[in-house]
Motif scaffolding. Structure first.
Motif, PDB file in Angstrom:
ATOM      1  N   PRO A 171      -8.059  -5.271  -2.923  1.00 52.43           N
ATOM      2  CA  PRO A 171      -7.865  -6.471  -3.738  1.00 52.43           C
ATOM      3  C   PRO A 171      -7.089  -6.183  -5.021  1.00 52.43           C
ATOM      4  O   PRO A 171      -7.210  -5.115  -5.621  1.00 52.43           O
ATOM      5  N   MET A 172      -6.294  -7.148  -5.421  1.00 54.56           N
ATOM      6  CA  MET A 172      -5.466  -6.999  -6.611  1.00 54.56           C
ATOM      7  C   MET A 172      -6.298  -7.172  -7.885  1.00 54.56           C
ATOM      8  O   MET A 172      -7.400  -7.711  -7.861  1.00 54.56           O
ATOM      9  N   TYR A 173      -5.714  -6.748  -9.004  1.00 52.61           N
ATOM     10  CA  TYR A 173      -6.253  -7.011 -10.334  1.00 52.61           C
ATOM     11  C   TYR A 173      -5.366  -8.013 -11.093  1.00 52.61           C
ATOM     12  O   TYR A 173      -5.834  -8.997 -11.626  1.00 52.61           O
ATOM     13  N   PHE A 174      -4.077  -7.718 -11.170  1.00 50.63           N
ATOM     14  CA  PHE A 174      -3.201  -8.479 -12.058  1.00 50.63           C
ATOM     15  C   PHE A 174      -1.760  -8.406 -11.559  1.00 50.63           C
ATOM     16  O   PHE A 174      -1.404  -7.547 -10.746  1.00 50.63           O
ATOM     17  N   ILE A 175      -0.925  -9.318 -12.050  1.00 52.00           N
ATOM     18  CA  ILE A 175       0.522  -9.214 -11.963  1.00 52.00           C
ATOM     19  C   ILE A 175       1.084  -9.575 -13.334  1.00 52.00           C
ATOM     20  O   ILE A 175       0.447 -10.300 -14.113  1.00 52.00           O
ATOM     21  N   GLU A 176       2.251  -9.068 -13.629  1.00 46.97           N
ATOM     22  CA  GLU A 176       2.873  -9.324 -14.920  1.00 46.97           C
ATOM     23  C   GLU A 176       4.145 -10.129 -14.729  1.00 46.97           C
ATOM     24  O   GLU A 176       5.005  -9.776 -13.909  1.00 46.97           O
ATOM     25  N   SER A 185      -7.318 -11.158  -9.866  1.00 44.67           N
ATOM     26  CA  SER A 185      -8.331 -10.222  -9.391  1.00 44.67           C
ATOM     27  C   SER A 185      -9.015 -10.740  -8.137  1.00 44.67           C
ATOM     28  O   SER A 185      -9.380 -11.913  -8.035  1.00 44.67           O
ATOM     29  N   GLY A 186      -9.125  -9.849  -7.168  1.00 42.97           N
ATOM     30  CA  GLY A 186      -9.768 -10.165  -5.904  1.00 42.97           C
ATOM     31  C   GLY A 186      -8.847 -10.756  -4.860  1.00 42.97           C
ATOM     32  O   GLY A 186      -9.255 -10.914  -3.699  1.00 42.97           O
ATOM     33  N   LEU A 187      -7.616 -11.085  -5.224  1.00 42.98           N
ATOM     34  CA  LEU A 187      -6.685 -11.701  -4.274  1.00 42.98           C
ATOM     35  C   LEU A 187      -5.947 -10.636  -3.473  1.00 42.98           C
ATOM     36  O   LEU A 187      -5.976  -9.453  -3.780  1.00 42.98           O
ATOM     37  N   SER A 188      -5.248 -11.081  -2.434  1.00 45.29           N
ATOM     38  CA  SER A 188      -4.662 -10.181  -1.442  1.00 45.29           C
ATOM     39  C   SER A 188      -3.176  -9.953  -1.697  1.00 45.29           C
ATOM     40  O   SER A 188      -2.409 -10.909  -1.849  1.00 45.29           O
ATOM     41  N   PHE A 189      -2.779  -8.676  -1.702  1.00 39.67           N
ATOM     42  CA  PHE A 189      -1.350  -8.373  -1.809  1.00 39.67           C
ATOM     43  C   PHE A 189      -0.604  -8.823  -0.562  1.00 39.67           C
ATOM     44  O   PHE A 189       0.587  -9.163  -0.628  1.00 39.67           O
ATOM     45  N   ALA A 196       2.149 -16.630  -0.641  1.00 37.41           N
ATOM     46  CA  ALA A 196       1.001 -17.535  -0.493  1.00 37.41           C
ATOM     47  C   ALA A 196      -0.174 -17.095  -1.358  1.00 37.41           C
ATOM     48  O   ALA A 196      -1.334 -17.278  -0.985  1.00 37.41           O
ATOM     49  N   LEU A 197       0.116 -16.537  -2.526  1.00 32.92           N
ATOM     50  CA  LEU A 197      -0.945 -16.113  -3.421  1.00 32.92           C
ATOM     51  C   LEU A 197      -1.614 -17.342  -4.038  1.00 32.92           C
ATOM     52  O   LEU A 197      -0.950 -18.173  -4.659  1.00 32.92           O
ATOM     53  N   PRO A 198      -2.916 -17.512  -3.846  1.00 34.01           N
ATOM     54  CA  PRO A 198      -3.586 -18.695  -4.392  1.00 34.01           C
ATOM     55  C   PRO A 198      -3.337 -18.843  -5.896  1.00 34.01           C
ATOM     56  O   PRO A 198      -3.474 -17.894  -6.663  1.00 34.01           O
ATOM     57  N   GLY A 199      -2.940 -20.041  -6.289  1.00 30.57           N
ATOM     58  CA  GLY A 199      -2.628 -20.318  -7.679  1.00 30.57           C
ATOM     59  C   GLY A 199      -1.207 -20.011  -8.073  1.00 30.57           C
ATOM     60  O   GLY A 199      -0.761 -20.413  -9.154  1.00 30.57           O
ATOM     61  N   HIS A 200      -0.485 -19.315  -7.204  1.00 28.27           N
ATOM     62  CA  HIS A 200       0.900 -18.939  -7.513  1.00 28.27           C
ATOM     63  C   HIS A 200       1.772 -19.113  -6.275  1.00 28.27           C
ATOM     64  O   HIS A 200       2.432 -18.171  -5.826  1.00 28.27           O
ATOM     65  N   PRO A 201       1.770 -20.289  -5.669  1.00 28.19           N
ATOM     66  CA  PRO A 201       2.543 -20.491  -4.439  1.00 28.19           C
ATOM     67  C   PRO A 201       4.033 -20.262  -4.665  1.00 28.19           C
ATOM     68  O   PRO A 201       4.578 -20.648  -5.703  1.00 28.19           O
ATOM     69  N   GLY A 202       4.652 -19.614  -3.692  1.00 28.24           N
ATOM     70  CA  GLY A 202       6.086 -19.351  -3.771  1.00 28.24           C
ATOM     71  C   GLY A 202       6.462 -18.148  -4.608  1.00 28.24           C
ATOM     72  O   GLY A 202       7.650 -17.814  -4.705  1.00 28.24           O
ATOM     73  N   LEU A 203       5.479 -17.469  -5.196  1.00 27.11           N
ATOM     74  CA  LEU A 203       5.748 -16.276  -5.999  1.00 27.11           C
ATOM     75  C   LEU A 203       5.676 -15.050  -5.091  1.00 27.11           C
ATOM     76  O   LEU A 203       4.709 -14.867  -4.355  1.00 27.11           O
ATOM     77  N   PHE A 204       6.727 -14.225  -5.153  1.00 24.76           N
ATOM     78  CA  PHE A 204       6.798 -13.039  -4.307  1.00 24.76           C
ATOM     79  C   PHE A 204       6.772 -11.781  -5.176  1.00 24.76           C
ATOM     80  O   PHE A 204       7.204 -11.797  -6.335  1.00 24.76           O
ATOM     81  N   PRO A 205       6.292 -10.669  -4.632  1.00 25.79           N
ATOM     82  CA  PRO A 205       6.187  -9.445  -5.434  1.00 25.79           C
ATOM     83  C   PRO A 205       7.519  -8.728  -5.603  1.00 25.79           C
ATOM     84  O   PRO A 205       8.407  -8.803  -4.737  1.00 25.79           O
ATOM     85  N   SER A 206       7.633  -8.031  -6.691  1.00 30.45           N
ATOM     86  CA  SER A 206       8.722  -7.080  -6.911  1.00 30.45           C
ATOM     87  C   SER A 206       8.210  -5.677  -6.610  1.00 30.45           C
ATOM     88  O   SER A 206       7.006  -5.460  -6.415  1.00 30.45           O
ATOM     89  N   LEU A 207       9.104  -4.708  -6.612  1.00 32.68           N
ATOM     90  CA  LEU A 207       8.686  -3.323  -6.412  1.00 32.68           C
ATOM     91  C   LEU A 207       7.750  -2.883  -7.538  1.00 32.68           C
ATOM     92  O   LEU A 207       6.799  -2.135  -7.301  1.00 32.68           O
ATOM     93  N   LYS A 208       7.997  -3.373  -8.747  1.00 31.06           N
ATOM     94  CA  LYS A 208       7.103  -3.012  -9.853  1.00 31.06           C
ATOM     95  C   LYS A 208       5.692  -3.555  -9.628  1.00 31.06           C
ATOM     96  O   LYS A 208       4.712  -2.899  -9.993  1.00 31.06           O
ATOM     97  N   ASP A 209       5.578  -4.742  -9.040  1.00 32.46           N
ATOM     98  CA  ASP A 209       4.244  -5.258  -8.720  1.00 32.46           C
ATOM     99  C   ASP A 209       3.517  -4.302  -7.784  1.00 32.46           C
ATOM    100  O   ASP A 209       2.310  -4.066  -7.935  1.00 32.46           O
ATOM    101  N   TRP A 210       4.230  -3.770  -6.804  1.00 30.62           N
ATOM    102  CA  TRP A 210       3.627  -2.819  -5.871  1.00 30.62           C
ATOM    103  C   TRP A 210       3.242  -1.528  -6.589  1.00 30.62           C
ATOM    104  O   TRP A 210       2.136  -0.996  -6.394  1.00 30.62           O
ATOM    105  N   GLU A 211       4.130  -1.035  -7.446  1.00 32.92           N
ATOM    106  CA  GLU A 211       3.821   0.181  -8.191  1.00 32.92           C
ATOM    107  C   GLU A 211       2.602  -0.032  -9.087  1.00 32.92           C
ATOM    108  O   GLU A 211       1.735   0.847  -9.193  1.00 32.92           O
ATOM    109  N   ASP A 212       2.532  -1.195  -9.735  1.00 37.41           N
ATOM    110  CA  ASP A 212       1.368  -1.502 -10.562  1.00 37.41           C
ATOM    111  C   ASP A 212       0.096  -1.555  -9.723  1.00 37.41           C
ATOM    112  O   ASP A 212      -0.966  -1.060 -10.134  1.00 37.41           O
ATOM    113  N   HIS A 213       0.194  -2.167  -8.550  1.00 38.19           N
ATOM    114  CA  HIS A 213      -0.983  -2.286  -7.683  1.00 38.19           C
ATOM    115  C   HIS A 213      -1.499  -0.909  -7.275  1.00 38.19           C
ATOM    116  O   HIS A 213      -2.725  -0.675  -7.241  1.00 38.19           O
ATOM    117  N   LEU A 214      -0.593   0.018  -6.986  1.00 41.85           N
ATOM    118  CA  LEU A 214      -1.022   1.358  -6.581  1.00 41.85           C
ATOM    119  C   LEU A 214      -1.799   2.066  -7.683  1.00 41.85           C
ATOM    120  O   LEU A 214      -2.624   2.939  -7.390  1.00 41.85           O
TER     121      LEU A 214
END
Length: 364
Positions: A171-176, A185-189, A196-214
């Motif tokens: 589960p995720m914590y945050f995105i910037e 927090s608790g949502l699915s990468f 299809a991130l709840p509360g943020h429809p149409g928002l897609f991750p960047s490579l930095k989002d993935w690096e932050d998640h790791l």
């Protein structure tokens, strides 16, 4: 600055242990110099020996606010992990996917040995906690979704893709976005990748989002573009160079790596998990598969690590090989006495039951 004011050096990639030790020593000398002018000290231990959780000042950072709100939902000790623990980690590169796999497996199996060798957190709020590494024990009740021993690492076919699958399901914590930290927090990468991130429809991750998640995944060994050893308590100045020496000796020489794998290749995963659970409490006395103790295993491991470092034959100005950094660990195994054991003996001896004496004897 970590959540409770722990002070971290993110060291540079370096060629050898002599360079690494010089970097750490230079950093600590600077920290001590600045600290002396501010009347601030830095303690080399794995857990704050006296303070309650509510006495720790919290660093003002949006990421930490999100984590602090989420942690109590997934375990009882996550806030202690954030605010009162301190570790020293070693980052090691690898030459190929196959090399990563073998290094990951060896490191994960032997991480409890590092926990025992570097145990330095026997106190909880001024009293013995019942554990030699209370810091390590805390991780067993933090967040099972993102901690632990990772059984799939030992399965056939393990590699980069399998680790990515694991990380996607943490589960995720945050995105910037635009300098603002968003609480997811608790949502699915995986949902994030679908837009299809709840509360943020149409928002897609960047490579930095993935690096932050790791960086929000906390197993005993963590894979990023390198392998991160996470089993050791923070410790006094004299012991900091021993930790990278242990892992480099085992994993950076082909013969040593093969010998280390031979030690653990027949262990069952349930045996590894039991060893991980026993090491924080029993230290070098913890039982190891094959009716041995971590101390006995440690003798074999240190011999292999010493041979691995000798084979590298990288000398300092005094013509000493990198194996010189293992001497303090060898003495500990020979004496069957971890630093935590010594701290407890001091607490019951000349400290006269006053854990505050740690601030006299273990400040950098």
């Amino acid at each position: 600055m970590e959540p409770g004011g722990q002070f971290e050096l993110s060291g540079a990639p370096l060629d050898n242990l002599h360079q690494t030790c010089r970097e750490v020593n230079g950093h600590l000398a600077q920290v001590k110099s600045v600290g002396d002018t501010l009347d601030v000290g830095f303690l080399g231990m794995g857990f704050h020996p006296t303070a309650r959780r509510d006495q720790i000042p919290i660093m003002p950072k949006a990421r930490y606010d999100i984590m602090r709100a989420y942690m109590p939902k997934k375990g009882n000790l996550g806030l202690d992990m954030m605010l009162r623990t301190c570790t020293v980690q070693v980052n090691l590169d690898f030459g190929s996917e196959a090399d990563m796999v073998q290094k990951f497996r060896i490191a994960l199996a032997l991480q409890p040995l590092a926990t025992a060798l570097f145990a330095s957190s026997p106190f909880l709020e001024g009293k013995p906690s019942g554990f030699l590494s209370w810091r390590s024990q805390i991780w067993t009740d933090t967040d099972p979704d993102r901690t632990g021993m990772l059984p799939f690492v030992f399965e056939d076919g393990f590699g980069f893709e399998r680790y990515v699958d694991y990380a996607l399901d943490v589960p995720m914590y945050f995105i910037e976005r635009d300098g603002v930290m968003l609480d997811v927090s608790g949502l699915s990468f995986r949902d994030f990748m679908k837009g299809a991130l709840p509360g943020h429809p149409g928002l897609f991750p960047s490579l930095k989002d993935w690096e932050d998640h790791l960086t929000t995944i906390f197993p005993e060994v963590r894979l990023k573009t390198f392998l991160e050893m996470r089993g050791a308590d923070g410790g006094p100045w004299a012991r900091l160079c021993a930790l990278p020496a242990l892992w480099v000796g085992l994993l950076y020489d082909g013969a040593a790596q093969a010998a280390a794998w031979d030690l653990v290749k027949d262990w069952r995963f349930d045996e590894m998990r039991a060893l991980r659970d026993a090491a924080p409490k029993w230290g070098l006395s913890a039982p190891v598969p094959g009716n041995r103790t971590l101390r006995e295993l440690g003798q074999d491991v240190l011999m292999i690590a010493r041979q691995g470092l000798a084979a590298r034959n990288i000398l300092n100005d005094a013509d000493e090989s990198e194996a010189v950094f293992l001497n303090i660990l060898q003495q500990m195994v020979d004496d069957n006495r971890t630093l935590a054991d010594q701290m407890l003996a001091d607490y019951h001896g000349h400290w006269h039951g006053d854990a505050n004496r740690a601030f006299d004897e273990y400040l950098y």
